[in-house]
Motif scaffolding. Structure first.
Motif, mmCIF file in Angstrom:
data_model
loop_
_atom_site.group_PDB
_atom_site.id
_atom_site.type_symbol
_atom_site.label_atom_id
_atom_site.label_comp_id
_atom_site.label_asym_id
_atom_site.label_seq_id
_atom_site.Cartn_x
_atom_site.Cartn_y
_atom_site.Cartn_z
ATOM 1 N N ARG A 1 0.836 -1.200 0.000
ATOM 2 C CA ARG A 1 0.000 0.000 0.000
ATOM 3 C C ARG A 1 0.873 1.254 0.000
ATOM 4 O O ARG A 1 1.844 1.344 0.750
ATOM 5 C CB ARG A 1 -0.893 -0.003 1.233
ATOM 6 N N LEU A 2 0.494 2.211 -0.857
ATOM 7 C CA LEU A 2 1.164 3.520 -0.838
ATOM 8 C C LEU A 2 0.896 4.211 0.483
ATOM 9 O O LEU A 2 -0.217 4.139 1.015
ATOM 10 C CB LEU A 2 0.617 4.416 -1.960
ATOM 11 N N SER A 3 1.884 4.915 1.001
ATOM 12 C CA SER A 3 1.665 5.712 2.211
ATOM 13 C C SER A 3 0.984 7.024 1.822
ATOM 14 O O SER A 3 0.969 7.406 0.646
ATOM 15 C CB SER A 3 2.994 5.987 2.910
ATOM 16 N N ASP A 4 0.454 7.717 2.812
ATOM 17 C CA ASP A 4 -0.201 9.002 2.560
ATOM 18 C C ASP A 4 0.753 10.026 1.947
ATOM 19 O O ASP A 4 0.310 10.995 1.343
ATOM 20 C CB ASP A 4 -0.801 9.563 3.852
ATOM 21 N N LEU A 5 2.037 9.798 2.081
ATOM 22 C CA LEU A 5 3.029 10.679 1.474
ATOM 23 C C LEU A 5 2.817 10.763 -0.039
ATOM 24 O O LEU A 5 3.031 11.807 -0.643
ATOM 25 C CB LEU A 5 4.438 10.147 1.775
ATOM 26 N N HIS A 6 2.352 9.674 -0.668
ATOM 27 C CA HIS A 6 2.224 9.596 -2.127
ATOM 28 C C HIS A 6 0.773 9.662 -2.604
ATOM 29 O O HIS A 6 0.465 9.307 -3.735
ATOM 30 C CB HIS A 6 2.885 8.320 -2.636
ATOM 31 N N VAL A 7 -0.114 10.150 -1.741
ATOM 32 C CA VAL A 7 -1.534 10.299 -2.062
ATOM 33 C C VAL A 7 -1.802 11.760 -2.413
ATOM 34 O O VAL A 7 -1.190 12.681 -1.857
ATOM 35 C CB VAL A 7 -2.403 9.826 -0.873
ATOM 36 N N PHE A 8 -2.709 11.970 -3.357
ATOM 37 C CA PHE A 8 -3.086 13.308 -3.814
ATOM 38 C C PHE A 8 -3.635 14.134 -2.656
ATOM 39 O O PHE A 8 -4.204 13.591 -1.707
ATOM 40 C CB PHE A 8 -4.136 13.159 -4.920
ATOM 41 N N ASN A 9 -3.485 15.452 -2.741
ATOM 42 C CA ASN A 9 -4.009 16.348 -1.717
ATOM 43 C C ASN A 9 -5.101 17.223 -2.328
ATOM 44 O O ASN A 9 -4.984 18.441 -2.410
ATOM 45 C CB ASN A 9 -2.890 17.215 -1.121
ATOM 46 N N ASP A 10 -6.177 16.565 -2.774
ATOM 47 C CA ASP A 10 -7.338 17.219 -3.371
ATOM 48 C C ASP A 10 -8.315 16.104 -3.718
ATOM 49 O O ASP A 10 -8.048 14.939 -3.414
ATOM 50 C CB ASP A 10 -6.938 18.025 -4.613
ATOM 51 N N TRP A 11 -9.410 16.416 -4.367
ATOM 52 C CA TRP A 11 -10.407 15.435 -4.780
ATOM 53 C C TRP A 11 -10.867 14.596 -3.587
ATOM 54 O O TRP A 11 -11.100 13.402 -3.699
ATOM 55 C CB TRP A 11 -9.874 14.516 -5.866
ATOM 56 N N GLY A 12 -10.950 15.200 -2.398
ATOM 57 C CA GLY A 12 -11.377 14.490 -1.200
ATOM 58 C C GLY A 12 -10.277 13.723 -0.497
ATOM 59 O O GLY A 12 -10.518 13.064 0.505
ATOM 60 N N MET A 13 -9.058 13.792 -1.016
ATOM 61 C CA MET A 13 -7.915 13.099 -0.421
ATOM 62 C C MET A 13 -7.099 14.106 0.395
ATOM 63 O O MET A 13 -7.106 15.300 0.112
ATOM 64 C CB MET A 13 -7.031 12.483 -1.495
ATOM 65 N N THR A 14 -6.364 13.614 1.385
ATOM 66 C CA THR A 14 -5.567 14.503 2.236
ATOM 67 C C THR A 14 -4.123 14.021 2.334
ATOM 68 O O THR A 14 -3.498 14.096 3.384
ATOM 69 C CB THR A 14 -6.180 14.608 3.648
#
Length: 176
Positions: free
Chosen positions: A28-41
């Protein structure tokens, strides 16, 4: 049945070894590599990548990230980076992340991703099954790809494929 990975449709070429301190196959990708928009943080930071095993004749590299599971009918391009000099065999975390592009080598070019940005864009799948994020490094037989940063990911991909000597990938997953 999951969508095929993008390299499964391409001509066979030798494999590069692609490794990362940040991402792993099937993990699983960590939150470090998750988008910061479209409902994501998430933090929207491109992962650290390093590669080896490029064949003689390698003159540049391209790095892409593609989600074949996006519900678009055509997948989703998260990162399209090309014209990396042949002397570069590693990108630090954040090299593809706007606005700083820390550690991005001079001359490297970002094409617009499917978010509309010329940068890395992290994972942001709709709720449901986890999506695969195919981070691929392509060893190319040309110094410059011959397209500019306004080219679509499909046009860049066509030119990458036409010039690929070797490729390797890491495929982490992410879902909400």
């Amino acid at each position: 049945m999951p969508a095929p990975l993008p390299h499964e449709h391409l001509p066979s070429v030798p494999a590069l070894v692609v490794e990362s301190d940040d991402i792993q196959d099937g993990e699983r990708l960590s939150d470090l590599h998750v988008f910061n928009d479209w409902g994501m943080t998430g933090q929207n930071v491109s992962p650290q990548l390093r590669w080896s095993g490029a064949p003689d004749g390698t003159r540049s590299y391209a790095v892409t990230c593609y989600d074949p599971d996006a519900p678009t009918g055509s997948g989703f391009w998260h990162w399209v980076l090309f014209d990396l000099p042949a002397s570069v065999t590693e990108l630090p975390a954040g090299a593809g992340s706007a606005p700083d592009f820390k550690g991005l080598p001079e001359g490297a070019v970002h094409a617009r991703n499917d978010y509309g940005a010329k940068a890395f864009g992290g994972a942001a799948p709709p709720p449901g099954a986890p999506h695969r994020y195919v981070f691929t490094v392509h060893a190319l037989g040309v110094d410059k790809l011959g397209v500019d940063s306004d080219a679509s990911p499909a046009v860049v991909g066509f030119n990458i494929t036409a010039n690929t000597l070797a490729r390797g990938h890491i495929v982490p997953v992410y879902g909400v």
